[in-house]
Structures are given as structure tokens and as C-alpha cells.
Design an enzyme around this catalytic site. Structure first.
Site, PDB file in Angstrom:
ATOM      1  N   GLY A  71      -7.452  29.709 -24.400  1.00 44.00           N
ATOM      2  CA  GLY A  71      -8.463  30.356 -24.861  1.00 44.00           C
ATOM      3  C   GLY A  71      -8.040  30.953 -25.902  1.00 44.00           C
ATOM      4  O   GLY A  71      -7.519  30.610 -27.033  1.00 44.00           O
ATOM      5  N   ASN A  72      -8.069  32.203 -25.832  1.00 44.59           N
ATOM      6  CA  ASN A  72      -7.480  33.342 -27.444  1.00 44.59           C
ATOM      7  C   ASN A  72      -6.519  32.857 -27.723  1.00 44.59           C
ATOM      8  O   ASN A  72      -6.617  32.375 -29.195  1.00 44.59           O
ATOM      9  CB  ASN A  72      -8.254  34.562 -26.926  1.00 44.59           C
ATOM     10  CG  ASN A  72      -7.991  35.893 -28.054  1.00 44.59           C
ATOM     11  OD1 ASN A  72      -6.627  35.821 -28.479  1.00 44.59           O
ATOM     12  ND2 ASN A  72      -8.481  35.704 -28.868  1.00 44.59           N
ATOM     13  N   GLY A  80      -3.696  26.126 -21.950  1.00 52.22           N
ATOM     14  CA  GLY A  80      -4.717  27.188 -21.952  1.00 52.22           C
ATOM     15  C   GLY A  80      -5.297  26.482 -23.283  1.00 52.22           C
ATOM     16  O   GLY A  80      -4.527  26.227 -24.427  1.00 52.22           O
ATOM     17  N   LYS A 129      -2.061  48.182 -16.693  1.00 54.78           N
ATOM     18  CA  LYS A 129      -3.044  47.166 -16.416  1.00 54.78           C
ATOM     19  C   LYS A 129      -3.827  47.789 -15.377  1.00 54.78           C
ATOM     20  O   LYS A 129      -3.672  48.379 -14.731  1.00 54.78           O
ATOM     21  CB  LYS A 129      -1.887  46.029 -15.932  1.00 54.78           C
ATOM     22  CG  LYS A 129      -2.351  44.839 -16.450  1.00 54.78           C
ATOM     23  CD  LYS A 129      -2.186  44.632 -18.466  1.00 54.78           C
ATOM     24  CE  LYS A 129      -2.240  42.800 -18.082  1.00 54.78           C
ATOM     25  NZ  LYS A 129      -1.988  42.539 -19.807  1.00 54.78           N
TER      26      LYS A 129
HETATM   27  P1  NAD Z   1      -8.581  33.126 -22.357  1.00 51.35           P
HETATM   28  O1  NAD Z   1      -9.259  33.171 -20.815  1.00 51.35           O
HETATM   29  O2  NAD Z   1      -9.123  33.368 -23.225  1.00 51.35           O
HETATM   30  O3  NAD Z   1      -7.956  31.756 -21.270  1.00 51.35           O
HETATM   31  C1  NAD Z   1      -6.841  31.700 -20.817  1.00 51.35           C
HETATM   32  C2  NAD Z   1      -7.003  29.562 -20.877  1.00 51.35           C
HETATM   33  O4  NAD Z   1      -6.553  29.630 -19.911  1.00 51.35           O
HETATM   34  C3  NAD Z   1      -7.790  29.177 -21.058  1.00 51.35           C
HETATM   35  O5  NAD Z   1      -8.788  27.851 -21.658  1.00 51.35           O
HETATM   36  C4  NAD Z   1      -8.577  28.507 -19.243  1.00 51.35           C
HETATM   37  O6  NAD Z   1      -9.157  27.351 -19.614  1.00 51.35           O
HETATM   38  C5  NAD Z   1      -7.283  28.635 -19.314  1.00 51.35           C
HETATM   39  N1  NAD Z   1      -6.523  27.710 -18.160  1.00 51.35           N
HETATM   40  C6  NAD Z   1      -6.671  28.824 -17.058  1.00 51.35           C
HETATM   41  N2  NAD Z   1      -6.858  28.604 -15.574  1.00 51.35           N
HETATM   42  C7  NAD Z   1      -5.736  27.057 -16.142  1.00 51.35           C
HETATM   43  C8  NAD Z   1      -4.701  26.364 -15.873  1.00 51.35           C
HETATM   44  N3  NAD Z   1      -5.210  25.876 -14.200  1.00 51.35           N
HETATM   45  N4  NAD Z   1      -4.362  24.873 -16.680  1.00 51.35           N
HETATM   46  C9  NAD Z   1      -4.301  24.912 -17.671  1.00 51.35           C
HETATM   47  N5  NAD Z   1      -5.467  25.929 -18.547  1.00 51.35           N
HETATM   48  C10 NAD Z   1      -6.171  26.802 -17.904  1.00 51.35           C
HETATM   49  O7  NAD Z   1      -7.262  34.081 -22.683  1.00 51.35           O
HETATM   50  P2  NAD Z   1      -6.076  34.740 -22.918  1.00 51.35           P
HETATM   51  O8  NAD Z   1      -6.550  35.754 -23.906  1.00 51.35           O
HETATM   52  O9  NAD Z   1      -5.874  33.117 -23.878  1.00 51.35           O
HETATM   53  O10 NAD Z   1      -4.749  34.920 -21.878  1.00 51.35           O
HETATM   54  C11 NAD Z   1      -3.685  34.021 -21.835  1.00 51.35           C
HETATM   55  C12 NAD Z   1      -2.798  34.536 -21.329  1.00 51.35           C
HETATM   56  O11 NAD Z   1      -1.792  35.313 -22.159  1.00 51.35           O
HETATM   57  C13 NAD Z   1      -2.988  35.224 -19.767  1.00 51.35           C
HETATM   58  O12 NAD Z   1      -1.722  35.516 -18.814  1.00 51.35           O
HETATM   59  C14 NAD Z   1      -2.559  36.742 -20.687  1.00 51.35           C
HETATM   60  O13 NAD Z   1      -2.106  37.952 -19.916  1.00 51.35           O
HETATM   61  C15 NAD Z   1      -1.907  36.420 -21.691  1.00 51.35           C
HETATM   62  N6  NAD Z   1      -2.219  37.473 -23.415  1.00 51.35           N
HETATM   63  C16 NAD Z   1      -2.969  37.283 -23.342  1.00 51.35           C
HETATM   64  C17 NAD Z   1      -3.592  38.612 -24.742  1.00 51.35           C
HETATM   65  C18 NAD Z   1      -4.130  38.771 -25.451  1.00 51.35           C
HETATM   66  O14 NAD Z   1      -4.083  39.109 -26.492  1.00 51.35           O
HETATM   67  N7  NAD Z   1      -5.814  37.813 -25.470  1.00 51.35           N
HETATM   68  C19 NAD Z   1      -2.427  39.416 -24.801  1.00 51.35           C
HETATM   69  C20 NAD Z   1      -0.941  38.896 -23.922  1.00 51.35           C
HETATM   70  C21 NAD Z   1      -0.891  37.614 -23.465  1.00 51.35           C
END
Ligand code: NAD
Length: 427
Positions: A220-221, A218, A106
Site C-alpha cells: 500500500g502507501n 504490504g 486515532k
Molecule cells: P494501505 O491500505 O495503503 O496498504 C495496506 C497494504 O497491506 C495493502 O497492500 C494490502 O494488500 C496489504 N495487506 C493487508 N492485509 C495483508 C496481509 N494479511 N498480508 C500481507 N499484506 C496485507 O495502508 P498503508 O497506509 O500503507 O498503511 C500500512 C500500515 O502502516 C498500517 O499499519 C498503518 O497504520 C501504518 N501507517 C500508515 C501511515 C500512512 O501515512 N499511510 C502512517 C503511519 C503508519
């Protein structure tokens, strides 16, 4: 600091617990409790106003006994080396539990892309690669997108790497744009993977998705694609919480009849933040951010950040909740996890539930190395098979040894990694 609130201490506590179940010997514990290698470095960037700003960058390689390290690069103002260590360790278990031939790594940069221009973000990406290029690569360690990093960031990183080493090496990084070495289905993979495992957990409980309601942290993605597939299966999402950039806090947006995904997407910024004023104008009830956890639902999907379900708020989770599918990495602290186990909530642990991302990244690496790309339905069908098999493997160990899912997943993963270390003569 109380146990469970430092992500690395949390990851180690989970590991220790599983190591006890496995009766792992002392040398294996010493090897696997810590990263094999970690890099911490400066990333100097010339800003648009001509000044120099020095950012802090990290890469942690937890274990590569089963194959090259794999794991995302995060851009976050509160990033710490300890959170990167924890996430690298979880990547090792994640790759092992889905049985792909990769190890765990990471990386991150302490920065807030909200306050950086595109050119400055490009310079952060290129600067990060310049510092670590000798220690990563298709056969050593393969980065990917994560919190606040995108396909465009990956392409800048690839380009910088190729300028340093010469030639074209699309297998050096994943999460690239489709058409530039990326895989179809990668954008959906993590969120869909969460729902493939959720679907299997509900099947075990004899519960049809269309009879269930969920609340998601959340937008996000991960969250958006988890909501998309869960809704396709007939489920109803009644609450979504997200960060409000203007107010610098999070809010929960509730609609009892179910949120409209397309509408919420229209309100969200590119970081998954949602403006509370716009949401209220569309008829959403706006609650404080933590309210997502206390909804009267069957399913919780934490898909934002680590350490969100803690001993302080675990009691607020409704008695109705049957399944928690951990989309985020490390959303539940160790002690809160134990409390949920005691209550009989089925927690699909992060490194199983969100393994769809790395599984599809592995498919991307394979396609990039072959320079031959598969259609999206083929990628998603392979992904569904891998995730369903991973869940079934973990659930069967859980049943056989009367373990909770997280412990069973650790037993499966640690056993595979320790065996690879032993076979290589490291133990
Ligand atoms: P992202 O940046 O696309 O989205 C993060 C989301 O969290 C956003 O909608 C943001 O508004 C929200 N957020 C931030 N702080 C917050 C809070 N205090 N309360 C509520 N919402 C809040 O990130 P992502 O890619 O969706 O990743 C989210 C999680 O999933 C992370 O822990 C990441 O490590 C994990 N993850 C992501 C992937 C991937 O492929 N993208 C894979 C495995 C794990």
C-alpha cells in the site's frame, strides 16, 4: 487471549516496560496507560439501494498535553475499539519522539470500502464527522488518512466539518489533495521516513544499502514509497506480500533478482492488493502470504497490519536479518519483540520508523494555517532532517543506557509527555 495479541494490551505492555525503566510514578502510569477521552458512535448511512445501514465509528484521544491530538481514521471490517486505543497511544509517543507539538489520537469505522460505492463511502465520511465534529478541530484533534482511507475521504470530511461550523478550516484535517490544502510530499512521507531511519540504522552498522536485500509485507502507501526510496539508495527488494482480493488471502511475490516496482504497481489495485494470477504471469514466484518473513534477507519491512511478527513465527526469521524497520503500526507483538532483541536484531520501532507521515501532516497543518505552501524538495528536506534527528536522539539514548531501540524510543517519548503533563499540573 495471549498477551501481545490484543493491540491495546500490547501497547500497554510496551508502556509498562518503559515506565519501569523510567521509574515512572503511579499517577503518571495511571494517566498515560489509558486514553484521556474516547468516543464510540453510530454512523447511519442511506445505501444506494435505499436501505439504511448503521456502521460503528470511533475516535480515541489518548493525550493532548503537548498539543492537539493527531492521528488517522481507518476503514476496516475488523476494526475494534481496542486497536484504535493502541494506535492512539502510539500516536502520542510518535509525535513526542519526533518532537512535534502534537498529541495522539486515532479513529475508525468498521466497514469494508471494497463493498461500498463512492457515494456510500462519502456518506460514511460525512456521517463520521457529524458525530464527532464538536470534539475535533484544528486546535483540538486533527484527523488524517490511514488504512483504506484516502485524500478524497479527507476532503469529504473537511467539507462536512466546514458546513457544520462555517468558514474554511483547512488545518482541521491533513492528507488533503494537493491544491486543496494538501502538502506536497505527504504521499511519499511515511514510506520515505521509514527509509530515512533505515538508512541511519545501516550507517550505524557500517552497511551500505546497495549491499542489502529486503523483504516487505504490504504493498500500500507505506510499502510502495519505502520500496521506491530503498531502491533509489541501491537496495534490492526480493519479496513483497499483499492481499489478494479475489482469494481473500495474502500471498508473497518473490523474484530473486529484485522486484520491479513500476511493474508491481501496474498489477496492484487501489488498495494495494495484488492479483496472484497476474503476478505469476509476469514471472513472480507466488508463495503463501507469511513467506515474506522467512526470506534470506538483511532487512524486513512489515508495512501492512499489526500483530504480524508473533512468538509463533519469529523463529522463521532468517539469521541474516540485521534490521527490521516497522512501517506498520504494532507489527511485532511484545514477546516477539523481546525475542528479536535477544537475537540482536535492530528493530526500528513503529513510532520512530513510520513517524514521517505525522511529521509531514504537521508540516501540512502549518502550511494550511499559513495558507502558504512549500515546494516538494523543501518538504522532503525538512522531513529527512526531522527523521534523522529523531533516529539519532533515540540511538544515543539506547547507547548511553544500553537499551534496545524500542525501549530507548519509549524513554524519550514518555519522558517528554510526562513532563508536559507535569508542567500543566496534571500530575
Ligand atoms: P494501505 O491500505 O495503503 O496498504 C495496506 C497494504 O497491506 C495493502 O497492500 C494490502 O494488500 C496489504 N495487506 C493487508 N492485509 C495483508 C496481509 N494479511 N498480508 C500481507 N499484506 C496485507 O495502508 P498503508 O497506509 O500503507 O498503511 C500500512 C500500515 O502502516 C498500517 O499499519 C498503518 O497504520 C501504518 N501507517 C500508515 C501511515 C500512512 O501515512 N499511510 C502512517 C503511519 C503508519
Amino acid at each position: 487471549m495471549a498477551r501481545g495479541f490484543n493491540a491495546f494490551e500490547n501497547a500497554q505492555a510496551q508502556f509498562d516496560h518503559a515506565a519501569d525503566i523510567l521509574s515512572l510514578d503511579r499517577s503518571a502510569r495511571e494517566l498515560l496507560r489509558y486514553p484521556l477521552r474516547e468516543y464510540s458512535f453510530a454512523v447511519p448511512v442511506r445505501m444506494d439501494d435505499g436501505s439504511m445501514q448503521v456502521f460503528r465509528g470511533f475516535r480515541v484521544q489518548h493525550n493532548d498535553a503537548r498539543g492537539p491530538c493527531k492521528g488517522g481514521v481507518r476503514f476496516h471490517p475488523q476494526e475494534t475499539l481496542d486497536s484504535i486505543r493502541a494506535l492512539a497511544m502510539w500516536m502520542t509517543w510518535k509525535c513526542a519522539v519526533v518532537d512535534i507539538p502534537l498529541g495522539g489520537g486515532k479513529g475508525g469505522v468498521i466497514c469494508d470500502p471494497h463493498h461500498l460505492s463512492n457515494r456510500e463511502q462519502e456518506q460514511v465520511c460525512r456521517g463520521w464527522v457529524r458525530q464527532i465534529a464538536r470534539n475535533i478541530g484544528p486546535d483540538a484533534d486533527v484527523p488524517a488518512p490511514d488504512v483504506m482511507t484516502s485524500a478524497q475521504h479527507m476532503l469529504w470530511m473537511l467539507d462536512e466539518y466546514e458546513q457544520i461550523v462555517g468558514g474554511r478550516h483547512p488545518g482541521m484535517i491533513t492528507g488533503k489533495p494537493v491544491g486543496m490544502g494538501g502538502s506536497l510530499g505527504r504521499t511519499e512521507a511515511t514510506g520515505y521516513g521509514v527509509v530515512y531511519t533505515l538508512r541511519e540504522a545501516l550507517r550505524e552498522l557500517g552497511c551500505a544499502p546497495r549491499e542489502t536485500r529486503a523483504s516487505v509485507q504490504g504493498f500500500g502507501n507505506v510499502a510502495q514509497y519505502a520500496i521506491e526510496l530503498y531502491q533509489e539508495l541501491g537496495g534490492t527488494v526480493v519479496c513483497v506480500s499483499a492481499w489478494d482480493q479475489a482469494d481473500q488471502t495474502s500471498y508473497a511475490f518473490r523474484r530473486a533478482g529484485g522486484v520491479d516496482l513500476a511493474e508491481l504497481r501496474g498489477l496492484a489495485d487501489r488498495f494495494g492488493g495484488v492479483d496472484k494470477g497476474k503476478a505469476r504471469a509476469r514471472g513472480y514466484e507466488v508463495l503463501e502470504g507469511g513467506a515474506w518473513l522467512a526470506q534470506d534477507v538483511d532487512i524486513l519491512i512489515p508495512a501492512a497490519l499489526e500483530n504480524q511478527i508473533t512468538p509463533d513465527n519469529v523463529g522463521a526469521i532468517s539469521e541474516r536479518v540485521k534490521v527490521i524497520a516497522e512501517g506498520a503500526n504494532g507489527p511485532t507483538t511484545f514477546d516477539a519483540g523481546r525475542a528479536l532483541d535477544e537475537r540482536g536484531v535492530r528493530v526500528i520501532p513503529d513510532f520512530v520508523a513510520n513517524a514521517g507521515g505525522v511529521t509531514c501532516s504537521y508540516f501540512e497543518q502549518v502550511q494550511s494555517n499559513m495558507n502558504y505552501y512549500w515546494p516538494k524538495d523543501e518538504v522532503l528536506a525538512k522531513l529527512d532532517r526531522a527523521m534523522t534527528a529523531a533516529y539519532a536522539g533515540v540511538a544515543s539514548v539506547a547507547k548511553k543506557h544500553e537499551l534496545h531501540l524500542r525501549d530507548a524510543a519509549y524513554v524519550v517519548a514518555i519522558d517528554r509527555v510526562a513532563r508536559a503533563c507535569r508542567d500543566r499540573g496534571w500530575l
